[in-house]
Structures are given as C-alpha cells and as structure tokens.
Design a protein around this motif. Structure first.
Motif, PDB file in Angstrom:
ATOM      1  N   ASP A 127       0.809  -1.225   0.000  1.00  0.00           N
ATOM      2  CA  ASP A 127       0.000   0.000   0.000  1.00  0.00           C
ATOM      3  C   ASP A 127       0.842   1.274   0.000  1.00  0.00           C
ATOM      4  OD1 ASP A 127      -2.470  -1.247  -0.063  1.00  0.00           O
ATOM      5  OD2 ASP A 127      -2.529  -1.513   2.101  1.00  0.00           O
ATOM      6  N   ARG A 128       2.144   1.149   0.167  1.00  0.00           N
ATOM      7  CA  ARG A 128       2.997   2.343   0.244  1.00  0.00           C
ATOM      8  C   ARG A 128       3.455   2.783  -1.155  1.00  0.00           C
ATOM      9  NH1 ARG A 128       4.183   3.708   5.315  1.00  0.00           N
ATOM     10  NH2 ARG A 128       3.825   2.178   6.957  1.00  0.00           N
ATOM     11  N   THR A 129       2.494   2.940  -2.063  1.00  0.00           N
ATOM     12  CA  THR A 129       2.819   3.275  -3.451  1.00  0.00           C
ATOM     13  C   THR A 129       3.367   4.686  -3.612  1.00  0.00           C
ATOM     14  OG1 THR A 129       0.514   3.931  -3.818  1.00  0.00           O
ATOM     15  CG2 THR A 129       1.115   1.667  -4.364  1.00  0.00           C
ATOM     16  N   ASP A 130       3.186   5.545  -2.592  1.00  0.00           N
ATOM     17  CA  ASP A 130       3.731   6.899  -2.689  1.00  0.00           C
ATOM     18  C   ASP A 130       5.248   6.894  -2.783  1.00  0.00           C
ATOM     19  OD1 ASP A 130       3.298   5.898   0.046  1.00  0.00           O
ATOM     20  OD2 ASP A 130       4.343   7.713   0.664  1.00  0.00           O
ATOM     21  N   VAL A 131       5.875   5.785  -2.394  1.00  0.00           N
ATOM     22  CA  VAL A 131       7.337   5.678  -2.490  1.00  0.00           C
ATOM     23  C   VAL A 131       7.797   5.816  -3.932  1.00  0.00           C
ATOM     24  CG1 VAL A 131       9.286   4.097  -2.169  1.00  0.00           C
ATOM     25  CG2 VAL A 131       7.531   4.280  -0.418  1.00  0.00           C
ATOM     26  N   LEU A 132       7.000   5.319  -4.870  1.00  0.00           N
ATOM     27  CA  LEU A 132       7.395   5.365  -6.279  1.00  0.00           C
ATOM     28  C   LEU A 132       7.678   6.795  -6.731  1.00  0.00           C
ATOM     29  CD1 LEU A 132       4.744   2.845  -7.659  1.00  0.00           C
ATOM     30  CD2 LEU A 132       7.200   2.413  -7.412  1.00  0.00           C
ATOM     31  N   ASP A 133       6.769   7.714  -6.393  1.00  0.00           N
ATOM     32  CA  ASP A 133       6.943   9.108  -6.826  1.00  0.00           C
ATOM     33  C   ASP A 133       8.046   9.815  -6.060  1.00  0.00           C
ATOM     34  OD1 ASP A 133       4.890   9.166  -8.806  1.00  0.00           O
ATOM     35  OD2 ASP A 133       3.420   9.142  -7.193  1.00  0.00           O
ATOM     36  N   ARG A 134       8.371   9.329  -4.864  1.00  0.00           N
ATOM     37  CA  ARG A 134       9.449   9.957  -4.100  1.00  0.00           C
ATOM     38  C   ARG A 134      10.812   9.587  -4.674  1.00  0.00           C
ATOM     39  NH1 ARG A 134       7.601  10.138   2.239  1.00  0.00           N
ATOM     40  NH2 ARG A 134       5.407  10.617   1.862  1.00  0.00           N
ATOM     41  N   VAL A 135      10.884   8.435  -5.343  1.00  0.00           N
ATOM     42  CA  VAL A 135      12.139   8.027  -5.972  1.00  0.00           C
ATOM     43  C   VAL A 135      12.251   8.595  -7.371  1.00  0.00           C
ATOM     44  CG1 VAL A 135      13.476   6.039  -6.791  1.00  0.00           C
ATOM     45  CG2 VAL A 135      12.305   5.931  -4.591  1.00  0.00           C
ATOM     46  N   LYS A 136      11.142   8.538  -8.127  1.00  0.00           N
ATOM     47  CA  LYS A 136      11.163   8.983  -9.517  1.00  0.00           C
ATOM     48  C   LYS A 136       9.730   9.155  -9.984  1.00  0.00           C
ATOM     49  CE  LYS A 136      12.812   7.466 -14.069  1.00  0.00           C
ATOM     50  NZ  LYS A 136      13.443   6.339 -14.819  1.00  0.00           N
ATOM     51  N   ALA A 137       9.468  10.145 -10.831  1.00  0.00           N
ATOM     52  CA  ALA A 137       8.109  10.383 -11.311  1.00  0.00           C
ATOM     53  C   ALA A 137       7.640   9.209 -12.167  1.00  0.00           C
ATOM     54  CB  ALA A 137       8.052  11.672 -12.118  1.00  0.00           C
ATOM     55  N   LEU A 138       6.438   8.713 -11.887  1.00  0.00           N
ATOM     56  CA  LEU A 138       5.854   7.599 -12.637  1.00  0.00           C
ATOM     57  C   LEU A 138       4.758   8.142 -13.536  1.00  0.00           C
ATOM     58  CD1 LEU A 138       5.496   4.531 -13.160  1.00  0.00           C
ATOM     59  CD2 LEU A 138       3.866   4.510 -11.248  1.00  0.00           C
ATOM     60  N   SER A 139       4.955   8.042 -14.854  1.00  0.00           N
ATOM     61  CA  SER A 139       3.947   8.490 -15.809  1.00  0.00           C
ATOM     62  C   SER A 139       2.835   7.453 -15.897  1.00  0.00           C
ATOM     63  CB  SER A 139       4.580   8.687 -17.193  1.00  0.00           C
ATOM     64  OG  SER A 139       5.590   9.672 -17.145  1.00  0.00           O
ATOM     65  N   LEU A 140       1.579   7.934 -15.952  1.00  0.00           N
ATOM     66  CA  LEU A 140       0.423   7.045 -15.994  1.00  0.00           C
ATOM     67  C   LEU A 140      -0.313   7.188 -17.314  1.00  0.00           C
ATOM     68  CD1 LEU A 140      -0.976   7.742 -12.409  1.00  0.00           C
ATOM     69  CD2 LEU A 140       0.403   5.795 -13.117  1.00  0.00           C
ATOM     70  N   LEU A 141      -1.122   6.193 -17.644  1.00  0.00           N
ATOM     71  CA  LEU A 141      -2.001   6.255 -18.809  1.00  0.00           C
ATOM     72  C   LEU A 141      -3.070   7.328 -18.596  1.00  0.00           C
ATOM     73  CD1 LEU A 141      -2.485   2.432 -19.494  1.00  0.00           C
ATOM     74  CD2 LEU A 141      -1.284   4.055 -20.960  1.00  0.00           C
TER      75      LEU A 141
ATOM     76  N   VAL B   1      -0.319   1.727 -15.880  1.00  0.00           N
ATOM     77  CA  VAL B   1       0.793   1.884 -16.814  1.00  0.00           C
ATOM     78  C   VAL B   1       0.933   0.587 -17.601  1.00  0.00           C
ATOM     79  CG1 VAL B   1       2.064   3.541 -15.407  1.00  0.00           C
ATOM     80  CG2 VAL B   1       2.475   1.119 -15.090  1.00  0.00           C
ATOM     81  N   THR B   2       1.588   0.680 -18.760  1.00  0.00           N
ATOM     82  CA  THR B   2       1.818  -0.491 -19.599  1.00  0.00           C
ATOM     83  C   THR B   2       3.182  -1.097 -19.280  1.00  0.00           C
ATOM     84  OG1 THR B   2       2.846   0.811 -21.350  1.00  0.00           O
ATOM     85  CG2 THR B   2       0.445   0.558 -21.424  1.00  0.00           C
ATOM     86  N   THR B   3       3.473  -2.239 -19.919  1.00  0.00           N
ATOM     87  CA  THR B   3       4.770  -2.888 -19.725  1.00  0.00           C
ATOM     88  C   THR B   3       5.906  -1.964 -20.131  1.00  0.00           C
ATOM     89  OG1 THR B   3       3.746  -5.033 -20.177  1.00  0.00           O
ATOM     90  CG2 THR B   3       6.139  -4.923 -20.285  1.00  0.00           C
TER      91      THR B   3
END
Length: 356
Positions: free
Chosen positions: A19-33, A39-41
């Motif tokens: 559930d701690r998905t906010d970590v992703l954006d703290r490391v690097k910006a994650l672009s979404l669809l 997101v895709t593969t």
C-alpha cells in the motif's frame, strides 16, 4: 533494519508493504495512462530503466503474485471497454496493465535495476519507522485516543462500557504492546523472520476477533439493537451520508477531508488524504429502494476521478450491494467498493483496509 534484499525473497514481506505506493513518486516520477491509474509494460520498463523483456520475465516468474496486486492482461471485450473508458488509441490485441501497487511489486522483484533498488531501500526506511511506532488500537471509540501512551506502559483505564469485558482489555494490550514488540523483533531478526511474521498475523487475527466480539456484546447491551442502528444508517439522506463518511475518514486519521458541492464535485463527493499521505476521492450513493449499484455509476465515478487530479485511492460507498458488472468495472478501474455491510462495520469501528 531489514536489508533490502530480503524483499526479493519474502512474498509475505512484499505483500505487507504494497500500500505504500507513494514511495514510487518519491524516488522517480511515474507516468500514468490517461485513466490516471495504470501503466503499460513499456512504461514500467522506462520507469525502472530496463528493457521490456526484463519486465516480462518478472511477470512470467511471478504472475500469480502480480495478479494479486492488480496486474491484468486485457483482451477482447475487456480491452475494448478499457480503450473506450480511457481514450487510448491502440490496435493491439492484448494490453498488460499495471496499477501502482503492481509497479511497486515489480520494484520488489526486479534485481538488476538501480531505480528498483532505490525504491526498496526507501520503502524499508519508511516501513522501519512505521513499525517502530505504537500501533493504534481499533477497539477504542473515536472519542478516546491512546496514541500518546508508551507501547510498554501499563494500559490506562478502558473507556466507559469496556472495563467490564475482558476481551476489550486484551485487545487493547495486543494492539499497544504485543504487536509493536513483534514489529521490532521482525525488523531485527533474520533467522526466524517468517515464523515471527506468521505469529504476528495470528495475534492480529485474535485482536480483530476480540474487537468484533466486543462490538456484538455492546450492540446487545445498548438500548438500540444492531439491526435498528443499521436501519438508521441506511435511511440517511444523501447529504447526511456524505457528511457521515467524511466524519469516518477523519476518525481514521485522514486529513484535508473536503466535502464537495454538487456544482463543484463533478462526480466526486469527498476528497481527502490518508494518514500515510495518499490522495483520495470518494463517491457516496444512497440508493434506497434499489437492490444494487449499476455499472454505469462506477464508470462515471472512474471518469470523475481523472478530473480532480491524481487519485491514489478511489472509494465508492453505497447503502446497498454492487451488481456483478459494477464490481467488474470497479476491479478493472481500481475503484474500491464499500457495500452496505462493509459500511456498517466501518461505522461500528472496523477500519477499512484501504485506509490501513
């Protein structure tokens, strides 16, 4: 402190921090669809700065685990529906979709990626800080806060109506002392980590059962039977329902809870931020006289969440059940449904899994 390589080997540990998905954006910006949720593969590979085949290899080796965290391979009708819903223009016959939880899952499985390793290290830093803090006791009433008590101190007097029941006091002790002790042991022990995690889960199950047992006893002893309480909740007006859900969010530690008006809401009744910082959008439906929520309502809400900006948790609360098609739409779009029974349990003090 747990070494980050432990995440590569322990599925139970990976599942405990999904559930701690906010970590992703703290490391690097994650672009979404365009749907704002998936997101895709190719997008996952770009985020972790690896080849697409590396991501496909992880999916092949851990497909069941990734599907449990939300990974889907869309084909046929599902794919056409998703394209229409999200506005994606593609002629592919299949499309792999990863929600943020599945991307975080990939980070805990991908060995040869500097970005994935940074996510694991950052994640465990946050988890270590969280696990060493006292655990909130879900059996307490909203008016009674024990968060300032030391986890090793003698439990204070129970709230009114609780002191005559031994199960309430035991649940308090489990939540405030035993579980934090296991958290510290798990964080520092390598040889018997799995056994400790299993024991902690057993203790948490006992605590939840005691809480449910206590609530049943309280319901029997109060002047208003549980059925009458449930009926009063279901008979709320739409406005009362929205404000009631907003109060429950505040009770469970959410901040920035804002009730939106019909003119400004655009299909979203409440916006908030969870205790761990995730953004949240909530839709409330009082469907008195209707047996189920139709799929059209879920489609509208899924679209509305994209209008209000980035949404980590999309919650649809209803005073009835959801149709099978509506639940399928919810599963596809990442919307968390809360039906009548779950809502009544939430109102009685059971924390929603989405807020934990």
């Amino acid at each position: 402190m747990i070494n980050e390589t432990v995440l590569l080997e322990s599925r139970s540990l990976r599942g405990s921090v999904l559930d701690r998905t906010d970590v992703l954006d703290r490391v690097k910006a994650l672009s979404l669809l365009p749907d704002g949720m998936h997101v895709t593969t190719a997008m996952v590979a770009a985020y972790f700065e690896v080849g697409i085949e590396a991501i496909k290899s992880v999916v092949k080796d851990h497909r069941a685990e990734l599907e449990a965290s939300g990974y889907r391979l869309l084909t046929g009708t599902e794919l056409r529906f998703f394209k229409d819903l999200s506005g994606i223009q593609s002629r592919t016959r299949s499309l792999a979709l990863f929600p943020r939880r599945a991307v975080l899952n990939i980070a805990m499985l991908l060995r040869d990626s500097k970005v994935a390793r940074q996510v694991r290290v950052y994640l465990l830093d946050m988890e270590y800080l969280a696990r060493t803090q006292p655990v909130e006791n879900p059996v307490l009433s909203p008016q009674t806060s024990l968060s300032t008590q030391s986890p090793l101190s003698t439990p204070p007097a129970a709230p009114p109506g609780l002191d005559e029941h031994i199960d309430g006091r035991i649940a308090h002790i489990l939540g405030k002392t035993v579980v934090p002790m296991f958290n510290a042991l798990i964080a520092s022990c390598g040889e018997h980590r799995q056994e400790l995690i299993t024991l902690r889960q057993d203790i948490e199950n006992v605590e939840r059962r005691l809480c449910r047992h206590h609530r049943r006893i309280r319901a029997l002893e109060t002047d208003a039977p549980a059925a009458r309480v449930g009926a009063s909740l279901r008979n709320m007006t739409w406005q009362a329902l929205v404000h009631h859900v907003a109060d429950l969010l505040r009770r469970d530690g959410c901040t920035d809870v804002t009730v939106r008006t019909a003119r400004t809401g655009r299909g979203v009744d409440i916006t908030a931020r969870t205790a761990d910082g995730r953004t949240m959008a909530v839709r409330c439906k009082n469907r008195a006289g209707r047996s189920t929520v139709p799929s059209a309502d879920l489609r509208k809400f899924a679209g509305a969440t994209r209008v209000v900006g980035r949404v980590d948790v999309a919650l649809f609360v209803a005073t009835c059940a959801f149709s099978g098609e509506a639940q399928a739409v919810a599963d596809l779009t990442g919307v968390i449904t809360v039906d009548r029974d779950e809502w009544e349990a939430w109102a009685a003090g059971v924390r929603l899994k989405a807020l934990q």
